[in-house]
Design a protein around this motif. Structure first.
Motif, PDB file in Angstrom:
ATOM      1  N   LEU A  10       0.873  -1.005   0.190  1.00  0.00           N
ATOM      2  CA  LEU A  10       0.066   0.024  -0.087  1.00  0.00           C
ATOM      3  C   LEU A  10       0.809   1.313   0.030  1.00  0.00           C
ATOM      4  CD1 LEU A  10      -3.008   0.614   0.133  1.00  0.00           C
ATOM      5  CD2 LEU A  10      -2.828   0.886   2.611  1.00  0.00           C
ATOM      6  N   ALA A  11       1.994   1.171   0.779  1.00  0.00           N
ATOM      7  CA  ALA A  11       2.928   2.237   0.929  1.00  0.00           C
ATOM      8  C   ALA A  11       3.352   2.645  -0.302  1.00  0.00           C
ATOM      9  CB  ALA A  11       3.802   2.072   2.045  1.00  0.00           C
ATOM     10  N   SER A  12       3.847   1.584  -1.103  1.00  0.00           N
ATOM     11  CA  SER A  12       4.642   1.723  -2.294  1.00  0.00           C
ATOM     12  C   SER A  12       3.655   2.456  -3.451  1.00  0.00           C
ATOM     13  CB  SER A  12       5.337   0.750  -2.791  1.00  0.00           C
ATOM     14  OG  SER A  12       4.460  -0.717  -2.912  1.00  0.00           O
ATOM     15  N   VAL A  13       2.469   1.669  -3.241  1.00  0.00           N
ATOM     16  CA  VAL A  13       1.242   2.329  -4.257  1.00  0.00           C
ATOM     17  C   VAL A  13       0.939   3.629  -4.137  1.00  0.00           C
ATOM     18  CG1 VAL A  13      -1.165   2.055  -4.804  1.00  0.00           C
ATOM     19  CG2 VAL A  13       0.014   0.038  -4.756  1.00  0.00           C
ATOM     20  N   VAL A  14       0.691   3.981  -2.747  1.00  0.00           N
ATOM     21  CA  VAL A  14       0.447   5.363  -2.541  1.00  0.00           C
ATOM     22  C   VAL A  14       1.527   6.324  -2.950  1.00  0.00           C
ATOM     23  CG1 VAL A  14       0.467   6.976  -0.592  1.00  0.00           C
ATOM     24  CG2 VAL A  14      -0.971   4.978  -0.449  1.00  0.00           C
ATOM     25  N   THR A  15       2.996   5.752  -2.754  1.00  0.00           N
ATOM     26  CA  THR A  15       4.144   6.494  -3.037  1.00  0.00           C
ATOM     27  C   THR A  15       3.967   6.849  -4.535  1.00  0.00           C
ATOM     28  OG1 THR A  15       5.328   5.682  -1.150  1.00  0.00           O
ATOM     29  CG2 THR A  15       6.670   6.818  -2.815  1.00  0.00           C
ATOM     30  N   VAL A  16       4.061   5.503  -5.241  1.00  0.00           N
ATOM     31  CA  VAL A  16       3.850   5.734  -6.870  1.00  0.00           C
ATOM     32  C   VAL A  16       2.828   6.774  -6.991  1.00  0.00           C
ATOM     33  CG1 VAL A  16       3.282   4.482  -8.747  1.00  0.00           C
ATOM     34  CG2 VAL A  16       4.975   3.575  -7.047  1.00  0.00           C
ATOM     35  N   ALA A  17       1.507   6.660  -6.307  1.00  0.00           N
ATOM     36  CA  ALA A  17       0.477   7.251  -6.881  1.00  0.00           C
ATOM     37  C   ALA A  17       0.787   9.080  -6.539  1.00  0.00           C
ATOM     38  CB  ALA A  17      -0.757   7.051  -5.973  1.00  0.00           C
ATOM     39  N   GLY A  18       1.317   9.009  -5.268  1.00  0.00           N
ATOM     40  CA  GLY A  18       1.719  10.254  -4.846  1.00  0.00           C
ATOM     41  C   GLY A  18       3.003  11.042  -6.093  1.00  0.00           C
ATOM     42  N   SER A  19       3.746  10.234  -6.091  1.00  0.00           N
ATOM     43  CA  SER A  19       4.811  10.681  -7.369  1.00  0.00           C
ATOM     44  C   SER A  19       4.121  11.077  -8.589  1.00  0.00           C
ATOM     45  CB  SER A  19       5.783   9.600  -7.525  1.00  0.00           C
ATOM     46  OG  SER A  19       6.338   9.141  -6.351  1.00  0.00           O
ATOM     47  N   GLY A  20       3.189  10.193  -9.142  1.00  0.00           N
ATOM     48  CA  GLY A  20       2.501  10.443 -10.247  1.00  0.00           C
ATOM     49  C   GLY A  20       1.675  11.805 -10.098  1.00  0.00           C
ATOM     50  N   LEU A  21       0.986  11.936  -9.063  1.00  0.00           N
ATOM     51  CA  LEU A  21       0.032  13.210  -8.845  1.00  0.00           C
ATOM     52  C   LEU A  21       1.089  14.380  -8.814  1.00  0.00           C
ATOM     53  CD1 LEU A  21      -2.723  13.333  -8.346  1.00  0.00           C
ATOM     54  CD2 LEU A  21      -2.316  13.465  -6.038  1.00  0.00           C
ATOM     55  N   VAL A  22       2.279  14.151  -8.242  1.00  0.00           N
ATOM     56  CA  VAL A  22       3.450  15.326  -8.346  1.00  0.00           C
ATOM     57  C   VAL A  22       3.588  15.716  -9.734  1.00  0.00           C
ATOM     58  CG1 VAL A  22       5.669  16.011  -7.640  1.00  0.00           C
ATOM     59  CG2 VAL A  22       4.175  14.970  -5.902  1.00  0.00           C
ATOM     60  N   VAL A  23       4.002  14.502 -10.438  1.00  0.00           N
ATOM     61  CA  VAL A  23       4.339  14.814 -11.711  1.00  0.00           C
ATOM     62  C   VAL A  23       3.150  15.454 -12.522  1.00  0.00           C
ATOM     63  CG1 VAL A  23       4.922  13.591 -13.965  1.00  0.00           C
ATOM     64  CG2 VAL A  23       5.917  12.907 -11.857  1.00  0.00           C
ATOM     65  N   ALA A  24       2.007  14.938 -12.202  1.00  0.00           N
ATOM     66  CA  ALA A  24       0.791  15.468 -12.897  1.00  0.00           C
ATOM     67  C   ALA A  24       0.569  17.103 -12.395  1.00  0.00           C
ATOM     68  CB  ALA A  24      -0.553  14.898 -12.455  1.00  0.00           C
ATOM     69  N   LEU A  25       0.749  17.241 -11.224  1.00  0.00           N
ATOM     70  CA  LEU A  25       0.383  18.762 -10.809  1.00  0.00           C
ATOM     71  C   LEU A  25       1.681  19.340 -11.355  1.00  0.00           C
ATOM     72  CD1 LEU A  25      -0.050  18.407  -6.831  1.00  0.00           C
ATOM     73  CD2 LEU A  25      -1.431  19.646  -8.679  1.00  0.00           C
ATOM     74  N   ALA A  26       2.952  19.039 -11.439  1.00  0.00           N
ATOM     75  CA  ALA A  26       4.084  19.763 -11.917  1.00  0.00           C
ATOM     76  C   ALA A  26       3.697  20.157 -13.552  1.00  0.00           C
ATOM     77  CB  ALA A  26       5.369  19.105 -11.855  1.00  0.00           C
ATOM     78  N   GLY A  27       3.294  19.126 -14.047  1.00  0.00           N
ATOM     79  CA  GLY A  27       2.707  19.103 -15.622  1.00  0.00           C
ATOM     80  C   GLY A  27       1.734  20.361 -15.594  1.00  0.00           C
ATOM     81  N   PHE A  28       0.898  20.362 -14.660  1.00  0.00           N
ATOM     82  CA  PHE A  28      -0.394  21.328 -14.810  1.00  0.00           C
ATOM     83  C   PHE A  28       0.252  22.624 -14.588  1.00  0.00           C
ATOM     84  CE2 PHE A  28      -4.367  22.927 -12.861  1.00  0.00           C
ATOM     85  CZ  PHE A  28      -5.026  23.017 -13.771  1.00  0.00           C
ATOM     86  N   SER A  29       1.148  22.536 -13.479  1.00  0.00           N
ATOM     87  CA  SER A  29       1.666  23.888 -13.256  1.00  0.00           C
ATOM     88  C   SER A  29       2.343  24.597 -14.508  1.00  0.00           C
ATOM     89  CB  SER A  29       2.658  23.926 -11.973  1.00  0.00           C
ATOM     90  OG  SER A  29       2.340  22.789 -11.207  1.00  0.00           O
ATOM     91  N   ILE A  30       3.109  24.046 -14.965  1.00  0.00           N
ATOM     92  CA  ILE A  30       4.053  24.062 -16.346  1.00  0.00           C
ATOM     93  C   ILE A  30       2.960  24.809 -17.207  1.00  0.00           C
ATOM     94  CG2 ILE A  30       5.040  23.410 -18.188  1.00  0.00           C
ATOM     95  CD1 ILE A  30       6.785  21.734 -16.136  1.00  0.00           C
TER      96      ILE A  30
END
Lengths: 487, 146
Positions: A163-183
């Motif tokens: 679960l932790a790794s899934v959450v981490t991966v999801a979090g990273s994905g989200l971060v990347v998505a957010l970064a993309g969105f911010s860009i």
């Protein structure tokens, strides 16, 4: 969002740590169970060995094993407090162990009393009672339970970790998505900014063009007015020359006519003694004739004074338009010297009016010398001219600089100006207060026009009988922009 | 004064013309004065029908010129007179209300001989004209170029 994700992963990580702690504890419990069982076995075998050989080292061995049993059991009970099954098991184990310990103690006592036979019997009975077996049974149950828990806890730990790794991966994905969105957002906003900038530049250009256009319009209108004033004043002057000329001719005619009338009158009244100069002297006129001559003179006098006044006004307008057309020539000016020169020219009037003129510190500026001379001499002249009768005049010229502008003040303690006239005095041909001084009402209008052309402003502060202060603000360095140069 | 100098007066204001004439006469100048009230007729007279000025070849003229004329500018007349080979020696007296220094400079540059501003004050006016009469009596008007 990111905070929630990190909080969640932190929670998961700590959960995973707890889980693995639990797994470790399970393993620990198991090893304690094994150790306990081992101790019991050791005690048993040592007891047996003692029984057989009576060697004291077996007794020591037995005693140390027995001593280990209860604390081991205690630790085990502590460790398994959270599991009800194990608590029950522990309780059973404890009772079994206590029975067994009791048996051990009995055996030892019997052996020490030198009765190995009874001890052996007791061992046999004990073996038959199966207390050792039940202890082992319970130990197995506990180990089985711990094994079960081990499997369960391992699974939980695995799950948590997954679960932790899934959450981490999801979090990273989200971060990347957010970064993309911010860009994307930044890009969009920068594009919008660029567009706005372009628009601003365009509108600036347009504005500048508009300002230039308006300025050109204004300049044209101004030039039109100047030309108009110039032409009008010239064309007005032309008939005025005639009026004046023929009025003078009339005056001459009048002289001729009345001389003639006098001559005729004196010729008619021959009885009277004829004055020697009667033929060409109006003094000989009598009664109604004299009245006529005087009326004639009066009329001519009014005409002539009006013409003179009109001529002065026209000349004033001409002068103003000429000033308006004059090109300024900015040079560095020692203001103090300039003012001192002006003060010298009014020294005589000032002495007559018992006035003192004080010149304080003045900033030097770059401007048109002639215009400055006209501005200051008009103002100082006015200050001397309009002093309060009976009060010794005090006139001061002060100066200071502020933000690229020089501010000059010409202050007097003269008769002052009624506040309602503060604007009026700057109008052409308008004057304020008692009209007991010569003047056309041109000076201040002219001064203000000059100050404006030099890129400055002027104002007045005054109270009746308290004196006036004229304030002039001029750029320290004229022309400070090209537009004035073109004007 | 070497006769017969003819005074050409180009002045649109008849009052002015009359005043000028009177004062010239008062100063004792009795030469013939031919008045014109507009530039066109004056030019026609000066330059003749063919516009060359040949008509006045050799005749002694003196021109009194007002600058503010209804049809042409006095400056133009001055220019044309001074450019014409037959008339250029003719003295031109500019007598006008304009006292603008640029205008005065321009007239002198174009070859005007005397520039007089008409003062509104009649005494000054009369005086100026009389001085002019005096001037007429002393200047030698050249026989125009042959």
């Amino acid at each position: 969002m990111l905070v929630a994700i990190s909080a969640f992963s932190v929670a998961l990580v700590s959960k995973a740590r707890t889980d693995s702690g639990l797994v470790v504890r399970t393993v620990e419990v198991e090893s304690y169970v094994i150790a306990l069982l081992l101790d019991i076995r050791r005690a048993e075998s040592a007891a047996r060995g003692y029984m057989l050989t009576l060697r004291p080292d077996f007794l020591r061995d037995h005693d140390s094993a027995v001593a280990n049993i209860l604390p081991g059991l205690e630790t085990l009970t502590q460790l398994t407090r959270d599991n009800p099954i194990q608590v029950e098991n522990c309780r059973k184990m404890r009772s079994a162990v206590e029975i067994r310990l009791g048996q051990f103690a009995q055996q030892m006592d019997l052996i020490k009393q030198g009765d190995p036979g009874s001890a052996i019997t007791l061992v046999r009975e004990a073996a038959d009672a199966g207390s050792g077996a039940s202890i082992r049974e319970i130990g197995r149950a506990m180990r089985a339970e711990e094994d079960r828990q081990f499997v369960a806890r391992t699974a939980t730990a695995d799950r948590t970790q997954q679960l932790a790794s899934v959450v981490t991966v999801a979090g990273s994905g989200l971060v990347v998505a957010l970064a993309g969105f911010s860009i994307l957002l930044v890009r969009r906003s920068s594009r919008a900014r660029d567009a706005a900038e372009t628009k601003l530049r365009d509108s600036n250009l347009t504005l500048e063009a508009m300002v230039d256009e308006r300025t050109a319009d204004l300049r044209e209108a101004n030039e039109e007015i100047q030309r108009f004033a110039y032409i009008v004043s010239h064309d007005l002057r032309s008939p005025l020359v005639n009026i004046m000329g023929f009025t003078s001719e009339l005056e001459q005619l009048r002289g001729d006519i009345f001389r003639r009338i006098a001559a005729l009158a004196s010729a008619q009244s021959a009885a009277l003694p004829v004055p020697e100069n009667a033929t060409d002297d109006e003094a000989a006129l009598k009664g109604a004739d004299k009245q006529l001559a005087d009326d004639f003179s009066e009329a001519l006098g009014f005409i002539k004074s009006s013409i003179a006044k009109m001529d002065r006004l026209i000349s004033a307008i001409l002068d103003l338009t000429r000033e308006g057309r004059r090109e300024f020539d900015p040079v560095p000016i020692n203001t103090r010297e300039l003012i001192e020169g002006i003060v010298k020219t009014v020294a005589h009037q000032a002495a007559e009016a018992h006035a003192k003129i004080r010149i304080e510190n003045l900033p030097n500026i770059v401007s048109d010398r002639l215009a400055l001379e006209q501005i200051f001499s008009n103002l100082i002249d006015n200050a001397v001219k309009y002093l309060e009768t009976g009060v010794p005049g005090e006139i001061s010229v002060r100066g200071r600089t502020r933000l690229g502008f020089a501010i000059f003040e010409i202050a007097d303690n003269g008769r002052g100006i009624d506040p309602k006239d503060h604007q009026r005095i700057f109008d052409l041909f308008r004057r304020a207060g008692t009209q007991d001084r010569p003047g056309q009402g041109i000076g201040l209008a002219h001064v203000r026009a000059l100050v404006r052309r030099l890129g400055g402003t002027m104002s007045v502060a005054s109270e009746v009988r308290r004196g006036s202060t004229f304030t002039i603000t001029l750029p320290l360095n004229w022309p400070f922009n090209k537009r004035n140069e073109r004007a | 004064m070497s006769d017969p100098v003819t005074i050409i007066m180009i002045e649109d204001d008849e009052g002015h013309a009359r005043l000028i004439e009177r004062n010239i006469r008062r100063s004792g100048v009795n030469n013939e004065i031919i008045p014109f009230t507009n530039g066109t007729s004056a030019l026609k007279y000066l330059f003749g029908a063919d516009g060359t000025g040949l008509d006045h070849k050799g005749s002694a003229l003196l021109i009194l010129l007002d600058l503010n004329l209804p049809d042409t500018s006095g400056i133009d007349i001055l220019k044309r007179v001074k450019e014409n080979s037959f008339l250029k020696a003719t003295p031109v007296v500019v007598l006008t209300t304009t006292d603008d220094s640029h205008e005065i400079k321009r007239c002198y540059e174009l070859g005007c001989n005397v520039y007089i501003t008409k003062p509104v004050n009649y005494d000054s006016f009369a005086n100026a004209i009389r001085q002019l009469g005096l001037f007429f009596s002393v200047i030698q008007v050249p026989a125009a170029a042959t």
